[in-house]
Design a protein around this motif. Sequence first.
Motif, PDB file in Angstrom:
ATOM      1  N   GLY B  65     -13.533  14.186  -4.689  1.00 56.93           N
ATOM      2  CA  GLY B  65     -13.462  15.378  -3.630  1.00 56.93           C
ATOM      3  C   GLY B  65     -13.763  14.863  -2.383  1.00 56.93           C
ATOM      4  N   ALA B  66     -13.408  13.524  -2.072  1.00 52.65           N
ATOM      5  CA  ALA B  66     -13.820  13.142  -0.601  1.00 52.65           C
ATOM      6  C   ALA B  66     -12.692  13.294   0.350  1.00 52.65           C
ATOM      7  N   PRO B  67     -12.867  13.572   1.304  1.00 56.48           N
ATOM      8  CA  PRO B  67     -11.697  13.608   2.336  1.00 56.48           C
ATOM      9  C   PRO B  67     -11.319  12.357   3.120  1.00 56.48           C
ATOM     10  N   VAL B  68      -9.913  11.951   3.098  1.00 54.47           N
ATOM     11  CA  VAL B  68      -9.139  10.758   3.481  1.00 54.47           C
ATOM     12  C   VAL B  68      -8.870  10.906   5.090  1.00 54.47           C
ATOM     13  N   MET B 166      14.937   6.635   9.281  1.00 57.58           N
ATOM     14  CA  MET B 166      15.857   7.011   8.422  1.00 57.58           C
ATOM     15  C   MET B 166      15.199   7.238   6.787  1.00 57.58           C
ATOM     16  N   ALA B 167      14.118   6.555   6.654  1.00 55.74           N
ATOM     17  CA  ALA B 167      13.427   6.815   5.179  1.00 55.74           C
ATOM     18  C   ALA B 167      12.022   6.505   5.296  1.00 55.74           C
ATOM     19  N   LEU B 168      11.419   7.136   4.715  1.00 55.32           N
ATOM     20  CA  LEU B 168       9.924   6.676   4.360  1.00 55.32           C
ATOM     21  C   LEU B 168       9.569   6.507   2.983  1.00 55.32           C
ATOM     22  N   GLU B 169       8.465   5.679   2.784  1.00 55.35           N
ATOM     23  CA  GLU B 169       7.598   5.728   1.686  1.00 55.35           C
ATOM     24  C   GLU B 169       6.343   6.309   1.938  1.00 55.35           C
ATOM     25  N   VAL B 170       5.869   7.372   1.115  1.00 55.62           N
ATOM     26  CA  VAL B 170       4.656   8.050   1.387  1.00 55.62           C
ATOM     27  C   VAL B 170       3.809   8.217  -0.001  1.00 55.62           C
ATOM     28  N   VAL B 171       2.677   8.215   0.317  1.00 57.82           N
ATOM     29  CA  VAL B 171       1.723   8.482  -0.826  1.00 57.82           C
ATOM     30  C   VAL B 171       1.091   9.847  -0.662  1.00 57.82           C
ATOM     31  N   LEU B 172       1.403  10.729  -1.602  1.00 56.91           N
ATOM     32  CA  LEU B 172       1.085  12.181  -1.543  1.00 56.91           C
ATOM     33  C   LEU B 172      -0.371  12.381  -1.777  1.00 56.91           C
ATOM     34  N   PRO B 173      -0.848  13.607  -1.464  1.00 54.17           N
ATOM     35  CA  PRO B 173      -2.368  13.954  -1.769  1.00 54.17           C
ATOM     36  C   PRO B 173      -2.970  13.732  -3.085  1.00 54.17           C
ATOM     37  N   ASP B 174      -1.840  13.656  -4.007  1.00 53.27           N
ATOM     38  CA  ASP B 174      -2.380  13.641  -5.693  1.00 53.27           C
ATOM     39  C   ASP B 174      -2.128  11.976  -5.918  1.00 53.27           C
ATOM     40  N   GLY B 175      -1.898  11.227  -4.818  1.00 54.54           N
ATOM     41  CA  GLY B 175      -1.945   9.897  -5.137  1.00 54.54           C
ATOM     42  C   GLY B 175      -0.520   9.278  -5.739  1.00 54.54           C
ATOM     43  N   SER B 176       0.376  10.315  -5.974  1.00 53.20           N
ATOM     44  CA  SER B 176       1.805  10.037  -6.349  1.00 53.20           C
ATOM     45  C   SER B 176       2.541   9.456  -5.108  1.00 53.20           C
ATOM     46  N   ILE B 177       3.823   8.672  -5.446  1.00 55.83           N
ATOM     47  CA  ILE B 177       4.402   7.858  -4.342  1.00 55.83           C
ATOM     48  C   ILE B 177       5.777   8.420  -4.259  1.00 55.83           C
ATOM     49  N   ALA B 178       6.229   8.707  -3.070  1.00 55.58           N
ATOM     50  CA  ALA B 178       7.576   9.515  -2.862  1.00 55.58           C
ATOM     51  C   ALA B 178       8.041   8.669  -1.964  1.00 55.58           C
ATOM     52  N   ARG B 450      -6.028  21.124  -2.127  1.00 54.85           N
ATOM     53  CA  ARG B 450      -7.707  20.759  -1.822  1.00 54.85           C
ATOM     54  C   ARG B 450      -7.780  20.366  -0.301  1.00 54.85           C
ATOM     55  N   GLY B 451      -6.772  20.399   0.449  1.00 57.01           N
ATOM     56  CA  GLY B 451      -7.151  19.900   1.943  1.00 57.01           C
ATOM     57  C   GLY B 451      -7.687  18.792   2.051  1.00 57.01           C
ATOM     58  N   LEU B 452      -7.438  17.716   1.286  1.00 57.65           N
ATOM     59  CA  LEU B 452      -8.516  16.534   1.334  1.00 57.65           C
ATOM     60  C   LEU B 452      -7.753  15.395   2.611  1.00 57.65           C
ATOM     61  N   LEU B 453      -6.437  15.601   3.033  1.00 58.60           N
ATOM     62  CA  LEU B 453      -5.733  14.578   3.622  1.00 58.60           C
ATOM     63  C   LEU B 453      -6.214  15.265   5.235  1.00 58.60           C
ATOM     64  N   ASN B 454      -6.721  14.279   5.724  1.00 53.32           N
ATOM     65  CA  ASN B 454      -7.108  14.363   7.227  1.00 53.32           C
ATOM     66  C   ASN B 454      -7.415  15.884   7.614  1.00 53.32           C
ATOM     67  N   PRO B 455      -8.442  16.316   6.875  1.00 51.76           N
ATOM     68  CA  PRO B 455      -9.030  17.844   7.055  1.00 51.76           C
ATOM     69  C   PRO B 455      -9.372  17.963   8.564  1.00 51.76           C
ATOM     70  N   GLY B 456      -9.233  19.203   9.045  1.00 50.16           N
ATOM     71  CA  GLY B 456      -9.671  19.507  10.323  1.00 50.16           C
ATOM     72  C   GLY B 456      -8.518  19.208  11.453  1.00 50.16           C
ATOM     73  N   LYS B 457      -7.493  18.528  10.994  1.00 48.81           N
ATOM     74  CA  LYS B 457      -6.767  18.223  12.336  1.00 48.81           C
ATOM     75  C   LYS B 457      -5.348  19.207  12.164  1.00 48.81           C
ATOM     76  N   ILE B 458      -5.057  19.426  13.627  1.00 46.66           N
ATOM     77  CA  ILE B 458      -3.863  20.466  13.639  1.00 46.66           C
ATOM     78  C   ILE B 458      -4.316  21.766  13.332  1.00 46.66           C
ATOM     79  N   PHE B 459      -4.997  21.896  12.210  1.00 47.12           N
ATOM     80  CA  PHE B 459      -5.152  23.420  11.938  1.00 47.12           C
ATOM     81  C   PHE B 459      -6.822  23.818  12.421  1.00 47.12           C
ATOM     82  N   ASP B 460      -6.858  24.824  12.942  1.00 43.38           N
ATOM     83  CA  ASP B 460      -8.374  25.288  13.434  1.00 43.38           C
ATOM     84  C   ASP B 460      -9.288  25.560  12.132  1.00 43.38           C
TER      85      ASP B 460
END
Lengths: 460, 460
Positions: B65-68, B166-178, B450-460
Amino acid sequence: MPLDESMIAEFRSAVGPEHVLTSPEDTLPYGFDGTATLRCSPGVVVFPGNTAEVAECVRIAGRYGAPVVTRGSGTGLSGGSVPVKDGVVLCLVRMDAILEVDPRNLTLRAQCGAITLKVDEAAAAHGLFYPPDPGSLKISTIGGNVAENSGGLRGLKYGVTRDYVMALEVVLPDGSIAKLGNGCVKDVAGYSLKDLFIGSEGTLGIVTEVLLKVLPRPAARKTMLATFEDMESAAKAVSAIIAAKIIPCTLEFLDGMTVRCVEEYAGIGLPVDCGALLLMETDGHPAAVEDEAACMVEIVREHGAHEIRTAKDAEEGLKLASARRSAFSALARVRPTTILEDVTVPRSALAEMVAYIAAVAAKHGLMVGTFGHMGDGNLHPTFLTDERNADEMERVHLALEEIVAKTLALGGTITGEHGVGLAKKMWLKRQMGDASYELMKLVKASLDPRGLLNPGKIFD
Amino acid sequence: MPLDESMIAEFRSAVGPEHVLTSPEDTLPYGFDGTATLRCSPGVVVFPGNTAEVAECVRIAGRYGAPVVTRGSGTGLSGGSVPVKDGVVLCLVRMDAILEVDPRNLTLRAQCGAITLKVDEAAAAHGLFYPPDPGSLKISTIGGNVAENSGGLRGLKYGVTRDYVMALEVVLPDGSIAKLGNGCVKDVAGYSLKDLFIGSEGTLGIVTEVLLKVLPRPAARKTMLATFEDMESAAKAVSAIIAAKIIPCTLEFLDGMTVRCVEEYAGIGLPVDCGALLLMETDGHPAAVEDEAACMVEIVREHGAHEIRTAKDAEEGLKLASARRSAFSALARVRPTTILEDVTVPRSALAEMVAYIAAVAAKHGLMVGTFGHMGDGNLHPTFLTDERNADEMERVHLALEEIVAKTLALGGTITGEHGVGLAKKMWLKRQMGDASYELMKLVKASLDPRGLLNPGKIFD
């Protein structure tokens, strides 16, 4: 199941009774779009006159749990605006105003129902230019273009609809109205929801107004046409043009079968014994246009072009371009049913893909003509068939399956510019992969939890 | 609260113990980015070496449950990569490979940690061109550019980072790769999730690989510089250039205060008594460049330019451009704290906005220099202040509030290219409106519940 009469009464009160159609003979024309073999009868067709009325209609439908399908002129080619059986159709063609052209900021504001060609004409009145030019631009609406992220013949140099949308007004599934984006050339405030909605095919919200970027109109343009023995030579010529650091505004191709159909239909004087025809157009500064045109002529000659024609003026340019613009109509008259596909591959794989399509068609004993955007790798294999012939349709579907498998193996996409709609949704997950597909479903479920906007489209 | 020791052990086992930092003196440099006054100490800094390791690290953090918070070189200007107190920082600078340049398809594939300048250099080796050029391009990473949708000096003609992804590889908050997007020039299969992720500032997923569009390198380029009595005259000249159907690649401005700081810092020989300086650059076909340059010189002269310099060659062009490139550094050395803002307005409102900023600064007794992208309406008002002086900082915040209010009244955005991060989130809802803001929160909640990726950014 017929629609609730009290819902229809609410629609009449919201938009005026003259703007609500319910009888089967009146609603029939709204039961299909430009896609072959797909049709379905709506229960009611409603014509809102402004954004507030669109929002009110969405709220009314929401209260009755009725599915809503939005349409403009119905020129779509993937069944995206085919109604849900007995459902609600919102037809937005009344909202067709060009609201503002702002030459200082190079922007144009229009209602969703404005015709694409009228948008460009309004820009042209100020010496400006709206580049995206889908095949249906004379009748398609700008809102439909945004919903489908339409392409066109100038995509190689100028991009597609998405590249010209600065802001949208949209009605959300709950009937609220949101503004996405703004009039700034650069804006990174928050997620680009505007980009999420562009190309979402009416499944997330209803586009009611657009703010478009426009460009200065190019000072010069030159149109050329070249014919080749085979598609491989044409494709190599295109690669050589790109390698020569030229990005023409148009690099379109027709295969031999399409050339012959076009000639029979339009009598342009095309050589009917060629294997491939290339339409090339360059625009911009007059000196650059002269240089690029000369360089392209040189390159296609080196790559074995049989015949090369350069238009002497704009009028002749339009005539040459009509060879490509009339391709679909020319093919469509050959047999009763025309199935127009839209697979796209990385540019370098285009010749291989065209050859594969021809081989698959031959294997299954089918007639296919292929044309499209060579510079973009965007092909339109067009099956000339007859939907009343079940055996032939079965072979068409087998051929399409093989073409899609090959497209994906080459790193391509099932749709370059027509959208997923009903016609391609069975292949979408295979292209996107599980993680991306699930992500997309999450977005849809969170924005339209009851699934009332354009249900059954995109997702299986 | 110190981090769970067993989580740190898991990180060590996932990426190798030499790639995990935990002592305060080691993690200190990862506690801030390029944004003034924002800093926070992370608990651990992890350096994954590939996508699988990034995914594994996200899964490990998720289990605890640690923020990243993800970062590249940390050149951001809105605090987007400032850590969460005692949280996890993933620093992706090891993943810096340029994987492929494909001249036939005009694409370039790179890992997220590749330096922006190296991306353009790799393209240049094939005669190609990666246009986006953020101020920090010598150290910023391409993954950070994508996360922030970075702009640069060539935005007017060439657009921003988004226009080249044109394209991205991303790691999603659950650790899957899209995989989002593909190598096709045109693709309308499903929602453009790629565009949702571009500019999402690390709050939806972690970009690990990018496929970029590149262009043929322009054959010619010409750089000019003109000084004016006041900003109004410079702005009118810019409007006249656009009205003359010229879209230069660069139209940058410096106000008088910035000119004087630059001259003191860099000794370029600028006239220090001017009220505004305009840097103009045109590129493309040599004849078009000559014509456009001549036309721009004519226009700025008509609009009262005092001094006009045209670079004789590329070297002198770089020297003139350095007047603009060194603006931030030149201002930053004047006082201890430099607060760089990024408001953007429609182009036609730029002169009014610059005048307003100067008036607000005078009213609050503050030093401010303004420079930026005149063609884009993107301003960088730069407050020269001292964060140890609470009273002065209070006045800076009052001035910023007034500037933001004026920006929004003019239809502008709080951030043209720096992102929202921590620095601007208090203003975001006012800009977007309730409906759009709630939509954005819905998207975040559905993708990262769970709001673990970059919490506190963009949103108040």
